[in-house]
Design an enzyme around this catalytic site. Sequence first.
Site: not given
Length: 339
Positions: A128-130, A198, A155, A88
């Site tokens: 991810t870098d997050e 988007r 997330y 997700e």
Amino acid sequence: MSESFEPKNIIVTGGCGFIGSNFVRWMVANHPECHVTVLDKLTYAGNPKNIAGLPESQVELVVGDICDADLLDRIVPGHDAIVHYAAESHNDNSIFDPEPFVRTNVVGTYRLLHVAGRYDIRYHHVSTDEVYGDLDLDEPRRFEPDDPYKPSSPYSSTKASSDLLVRAWHRTYGIRATISNCSNNYGPYQHVEKFIPRQITNVLCGIRPKLYGTGKNVRDWIHTEDHSRAVWDILAKGRIGETYLIGANGERSNIDVLRSILSAMGQPEDAFDWVRDRPGHDRRYSIDSAKLEDELGWRPIHADFGEGLDQTIEWYRDHESWWRPAKETTERKYAAQGQ
Ligand code: NAD
Ligand code: TDX
């Protein structure tokens, strides 16, 4: 020293999503000697059209859940590597409904590690870098592989959790694992819930683009094809147990990216709406990919962000039948969230 590995039969989880399907198409174009089994649950983010038309002799789709241990036991034996993209992946969704994130990103990764251990299969974990949290806008620092984990969102905390499982399973059970943490991807086949598609599809639909907060938040953009090449390099040549950061020196503020989209699409630069900010919104990501470049010789090919963005806009113009079915539901959801 790098260990060389020539995979012949790999499982790609999440291969019907944005980045996974770009990797599968890249594999078909660049590694015809390697068979790919895509394992994908086909959630709202997975679309079999993303890999349609690829040679059946090289790509097989298995529709299923990475949390399904029996299914994994049936399909994994005989493969020599798992490349794990399934997740997700959308921060805004995780804020409003975190449970699927815990299940797929944490439990799903655990199940894959378990099966990789049972059949002694090489495992590459796409992250991810997050996981490193965020940086101040003016901080002269970039993320490095050994930085502490400080995720901010539901997330990113589930992605960080999954990375920690991989590190522990490597150390305790000797799983032959590598991890990559990549920055924000852009390119074809990205779901219309994400920032760049988007805004492009909003303009194409006559809807005003939507910018969160101050618009000053910075993301470090990389073309998804450069991400695919990096994942392959790590799978084939990366050192077992190591973490590699993937980034292409693509830092840009959200408002700059939006203005580039508006200008490329012939719109005035103020033709957008400011909307409610994302709770806990990370300020800035920035990747130092020196380890990947120095050890494995990887370099980004899509160095010109403006050119990559123009190609991406063209792709969405030419593929309305691909994105149109998801557009209305996505915008309805955003509207209900004040975004
Ligand atoms: P995406 O949402 O476009 O695709 C995710 C895919 O996983 C979909 O095809 C979905 O059907 C599948 N999936 C979800 N749950 C599943 C389950 N339980 N079992 C099997 N399949 C399941 O995501 P994306 O943007 O392509 O991201 C892919 C990976 O790359 C993720 O792990 C993400 O954390 C990571 N990543 C993404 C970015 C980015 O900019 N999008 C950057 C760095 C890392
Ligand atoms: O309409 C929007 N307006 C806006 O200003 C949307 C959808 C986003 N934004 C902002 C929020 C972020 O600062 O744009 C930036 C990018 O947003 P997303 O596309 O949602 O990406 P981000 O939250 O940065 O996370 C992405 O990169 C890291 C991927 O979705 C993750 O899967 C990946 O791990």
